[in-house]
Enzyme design. Structure first.
Site, mmCIF file in Angstrom:
data_model
loop_
_atom_site.group_PDB
_atom_site.id
_atom_site.type_symbol
_atom_site.label_atom_id
_atom_site.label_comp_id
_atom_site.label_asym_id
_atom_site.label_seq_id
_atom_site.Cartn_x
_atom_site.Cartn_y
_atom_site.Cartn_z
ATOM 1 N N GLY A 239 -29.952 24.815 -29.274
ATOM 2 C CA GLY A 239 -29.069 23.976 -29.545
ATOM 3 C C GLY A 239 -28.304 24.505 -31.088
ATOM 4 O O GLY A 239 -27.261 23.961 -31.458
ATOM 5 N N GLU A 275 -35.783 27.777 -27.852
ATOM 6 C CA GLU A 275 -34.937 27.840 -26.604
ATOM 7 C C GLU A 275 -33.511 28.265 -26.954
ATOM 8 O O GLU A 275 -32.692 27.456 -26.409
ATOM 9 C CB GLU A 275 -35.226 26.579 -25.920
ATOM 10 C CG GLU A 275 -36.799 26.378 -25.274
ATOM 11 C CD GLU A 275 -36.856 25.055 -24.560
ATOM 12 O OE1 GLU A 275 -35.879 24.156 -24.831
ATOM 13 O OE2 GLU A 275 -37.872 24.920 -24.197
ATOM 14 N N GLY A 277 -29.695 29.223 -26.225
ATOM 15 C CA GLY A 277 -29.116 29.543 -25.279
ATOM 16 C C GLY A 277 -27.631 30.033 -25.429
ATOM 17 O O GLY A 277 -27.293 31.372 -25.599
ATOM 18 N N ARG A 278 -26.759 29.081 -26.022
ATOM 19 C CA ARG A 278 -25.543 29.359 -26.621
ATOM 20 C C ARG A 278 -25.379 30.422 -27.588
ATOM 21 O O ARG A 278 -24.610 31.138 -27.590
ATOM 22 C CB ARG A 278 -24.876 27.909 -27.102
ATOM 23 C CG ARG A 278 -23.385 27.971 -27.298
ATOM 24 C CD ARG A 278 -23.076 26.671 -27.885
ATOM 25 N NE ARG A 278 -23.420 25.536 -27.224
ATOM 26 C CZ ARG A 278 -22.503 25.042 -26.576
ATOM 27 N NH1 ARG A 278 -21.384 25.664 -26.222
ATOM 28 N NH2 ARG A 278 -22.816 23.904 -25.737
ATOM 29 N N ARG A 314 -14.823 24.747 -20.110
ATOM 30 C CA ARG A 314 -15.262 24.288 -21.184
ATOM 31 C C ARG A 314 -14.036 23.355 -21.825
ATOM 32 O O ARG A 314 -14.293 22.167 -22.483
ATOM 33 C CB ARG A 314 -15.900 24.962 -22.350
ATOM 34 C CG ARG A 314 -17.167 25.623 -21.655
ATOM 35 C CD ARG A 314 -17.966 26.599 -22.695
ATOM 36 N NE ARG A 314 -18.506 25.943 -23.999
ATOM 37 C CZ ARG A 314 -17.778 25.480 -25.055
ATOM 38 N NH1 ARG A 314 -16.779 26.225 -25.286
ATOM 39 N NH2 ARG A 314 -18.247 24.672 -25.741
ATOM 40 N N TYR A 318 -15.162 19.525 -22.269
ATOM 41 C CA TYR A 318 -15.766 19.035 -23.513
ATOM 42 C C TYR A 318 -14.568 19.281 -24.681
ATOM 43 O O TYR A 318 -15.125 19.129 -25.753
ATOM 44 C CB TYR A 318 -16.953 20.366 -24.077
ATOM 45 C CG TYR A 318 -17.781 20.481 -23.005
ATOM 46 C CD1 TYR A 318 -18.797 19.500 -22.616
ATOM 47 C CD2 TYR A 318 -18.103 21.658 -22.519
ATOM 48 C CE1 TYR A 318 -19.842 19.767 -22.095
ATOM 49 C CE2 TYR A 318 -19.083 21.861 -21.641
ATOM 50 C CZ TYR A 318 -20.024 21.059 -21.324
ATOM 51 O OH TYR A 318 -21.065 21.203 -20.397
ATOM 52 N N CYS A 346 -3.735 22.731 -9.613
ATOM 53 C CA CYS A 346 -2.859 21.373 -9.788
ATOM 54 C C CYS A 346 -3.608 20.438 -10.652
ATOM 55 O O CYS A 346 -3.628 19.136 -9.827
ATOM 56 C CB CYS A 346 -2.396 21.126 -8.173
ATOM 57 S SG CYS A 346 -1.748 22.280 -7.592
ATOM 58 N N GLU A 347 -3.827 20.436 -11.571
ATOM 59 C CA GLU A 347 -4.169 19.271 -12.708
ATOM 60 C C GLU A 347 -4.083 19.491 -13.978
ATOM 61 O O GLU A 347 -3.997 20.589 -14.509
ATOM 62 C CB GLU A 347 -5.682 19.300 -12.635
ATOM 63 C CG GLU A 347 -6.403 18.973 -11.399
ATOM 64 C CD GLU A 347 -8.000 18.594 -11.682
ATOM 65 O OE1 GLU A 347 -8.490 18.390 -12.703
ATOM 66 O OE2 GLU A 347 -8.808 18.809 -10.472
ATOM 67 N N TYR A 375 -22.064 29.162 -20.919
ATOM 68 C CA TYR A 375 -21.424 27.814 -20.250
ATOM 69 C C TYR A 375 -19.964 28.147 -19.822
ATOM 70 O O TYR A 375 -19.417 27.408 -19.778
ATOM 71 C CB TYR A 375 -21.689 26.720 -21.081
ATOM 72 C CG TYR A 375 -22.958 26.482 -21.701
ATOM 73 C CD1 TYR A 375 -23.871 25.870 -20.786
ATOM 74 C CD2 TYR A 375 -23.300 26.725 -23.074
ATOM 75 C CE1 TYR A 375 -25.274 25.764 -21.367
ATOM 76 C CE2 TYR A 375 -24.368 26.395 -23.483
ATOM 77 C CZ TYR A 375 -25.565 26.008 -22.619
ATOM 78 O OH TYR A 375 -26.889 26.051 -22.720
HETATM 79 C C1 LIG Z 1 -29.495 23.528 -22.750
HETATM 80 C C2 LIG Z 1 -30.817 23.428 -23.346
HETATM 81 C C3 LIG Z 1 -31.190 24.428 -24.174
HETATM 82 C C4 LIG Z 1 -30.222 25.375 -24.890
HETATM 83 O O1 LIG Z 1 -29.281 24.931 -25.578
HETATM 84 P P1 LIG Z 1 -28.342 25.676 -26.380
HETATM 85 O O2 LIG Z 1 -27.369 24.779 -27.159
HETATM 86 O O3 LIG Z 1 -27.540 26.751 -25.284
HETATM 87 O O4 LIG Z 1 -29.076 26.454 -27.413
HETATM 88 C C5 LIG Z 1 -32.450 24.510 -24.591
HETATM 89 N N1 LIG Z 1 -33.316 23.712 -24.343
HETATM 90 C C6 LIG Z 1 -33.031 22.891 -23.331
HETATM 91 C C7 LIG Z 1 -34.110 22.099 -22.786
HETATM 92 C C8 LIG Z 1 -31.747 22.673 -22.824
HETATM 93 O O5 LIG Z 1 -31.555 21.478 -22.026
#
Ligand SMILES: *Cc1c(COP(=O)(O)O)cnc(C)c1O
Length: 421
Positions: A239, A275, A277-278, A314, A318, A346-347, A375
């Site tokens: 996150g 965890e 990701g982004r 995105r 969002y 076409c949107e 993403y």
């Molecule tokens: C989506 C997600 C992440 C990763 O979130 P990021 O904002 O991309 O870092 C980590 N853990 C869980 C359970 C998620 O659903």
């Protein structure tokens, strides 16, 4: 910091000119930098230096096999949210004991796949799910390691579609019910409770919500231990946000995040799992697209691109901002002008940016969407029968297509005609 910089007037990915990749693979395409992916992984790994920890890349952000392999070779574990992602992680060579299974709706089949192939832990999100994991484990004659995802009811102060830590969200169990749910888990013979999991949302730009949540996790750890549970692993979710513009306040750095984790949870002697990701993939990827037409409207000019909302959703989904740059560096002092930058679908939602200041552009010019690595490709679709766009990975002065653009025949032949037609 990333590895997409201008050199001698042209945008490069590491040591490869973007225009060279465009000439080889056609537009639009995604391009990732290995060095940026690895740098971001290492920032997190170093931030937790001195504590027993594992960085599990949340692969839903960008899950190409080549990206997974790049990170896995550097020591990353994986956070997966589906059976398909589990299979992808295994195919990229990630051992089961480095794969964490998250997600609110794991099916019995997915649970069976993971228990058979090996799993570090399931992050359990509800009591019914706990029952199913227990049943599948007993059926297979194994014990499933689990944490319970608690919902700490904190406001992540992020976009509503990616906030997950408020009591109104579908995620986890309310922290107030944790004692009851852990007691249930401990009573199920197919499960072994090993820790606590929390994930409050994505694209957080402040540490405060994390800190509020982690303080609650610290309290809960002590309480559950006093109730006899062996809490030795804390999964703190992902996150941490990234800067999507060069101008706005930068989100906290991984090193600051790591220091806060040590401060709030370090005394508990738990293994720490995160965890992200982004933050690992986001600024490690660009989407490159070509201007097809410059169209003059009544009061504005449109840049109509060959990339569209199906390729990068995105902005439509969002209201996300992506910095957009010309692949050929504008000459110094050149006057910028506002454009509405749109795709051909076409949107009206197929709009990447409104009144965006850009150097003057013409048909055939290449532009790049920055911060498109997370993403981006994973959320693309073939809406309008537009082929999924290729993905390219750069490594120093080399590049490779890591997913091909399908041909129209391949796309059409995925459909089958029933016998009565
Ligand atoms: C989506 C997600 C992440 C990763 O979130 P990021 O904002 O991309 O870092 C980590 N853990 C869980 C359970 C998620 O659903």
């Amino acid at each position: 910091m990333d590895h997409f910089l201008y050199r001698d007037g042209a945008l490069f990915a590491e040591d490869v000119p973007i225009s060279e990749i465009a000439a080889a693979v056609g537009t639009p395409f995604y391009v990732y930098s290995s060095a940026t992916l690895l740098r971001h992984f290492k920032l997190f790994d170093d931030a937790l230096d001195g504590t027993d920890h594992l960085v599990c890349y949340a692969m839903k952000a960008a899950s190409n096999q080549a990206i997974l392999k790049t990170l896995a070779q550097a020591g990353a574990g994986m956070d997966v949210v589906s059976g398909g992602e589990y299979m992808r992680a295994k195919a990229a060579g990630v051992p089961g004991d480095k794969i964490v299974f998250s997600g609110v709706g794991k099916t019995a089949d997915e649970i069976r796949t993971a228990l058979t192939g090996g799993i570090r832990q399931f992050n359990v999100e509800s009591e019914p799910e706990m029952d199913v994991i227990n049943a599948v484990a007993l059926e297979l004659g194994v014990i499933a390691p689990i944490t319970v995802r608690v919902n700490p009811d904190v406001d992540a102060k992020t976009h509503a579609k990616i906030a997950t830590g408020k009591s109104e969200n579908k995620f986890g169990i309310p922290i107030s019910r944790a004692s009851e749910v852990y007691a249930l888990a401990a009573s199920l013979p197919g499960l072994k409770v090993i820790g606590i999991d929390v994930h409050i949302g994505s694209q957080l730009t402040e540490l405060e919500p994390f800190e509020l949540a982690y303080n609650k996790v610290a309290e809960l750890t002590e309480r559950l231990r006093s109730e006899g549970h062996d809490i030795r692993r804390l999964d703190l979710g992902g996150g941490l946000g990234i800067p999507y513009t060069r101008s706005n306040d930068a989100p906290p750095l991984p090193v600051e995040y790591g220091a806060m984790i040590k401060k709030t949870l370090g005394h508990l002697g738990c293994e720490i799992e995160i965890e992200p990701g982004r933050l690992i993939a986001g600024n490690a990827g660009l989407m490159v697209s070509k201007v097809i037409y410059v169209k003059s409207g009544e009061d504005r000019e449109f840049l109509i691109l060959d990339g569209a909302m199906n390729d990068l959703i995105r902005p439509a989904m969002y209201e996300a901002h992506h910095d957009i740059v010309a692949v050929q560096e504008p000459a110094p002092g050149v006057e910028q002008k506002p454009y509405d930058i749109v795709g051909p679908v076409c949107e009206s939602g197929d709009t990447f940016a409104k009144e965006r200041s850009m150097p003057p552009l013409s048909a055939g010019d290449l532009i790049a969407f920055r911060s498109a690595g997370a993403y981006g490709a994973v959320m693309s679709s073939e809406y309008n029968t537009r082929p999924l766009i290729p993905e390219v990975l750069v490594h120093g002065d080399q590049f490779a297509v890591i997913r091909e653009r399908p041909s129209f025949d391949e796309m059409i032949n995925r459909d089958t005609i029933p016998s009565w037609l």
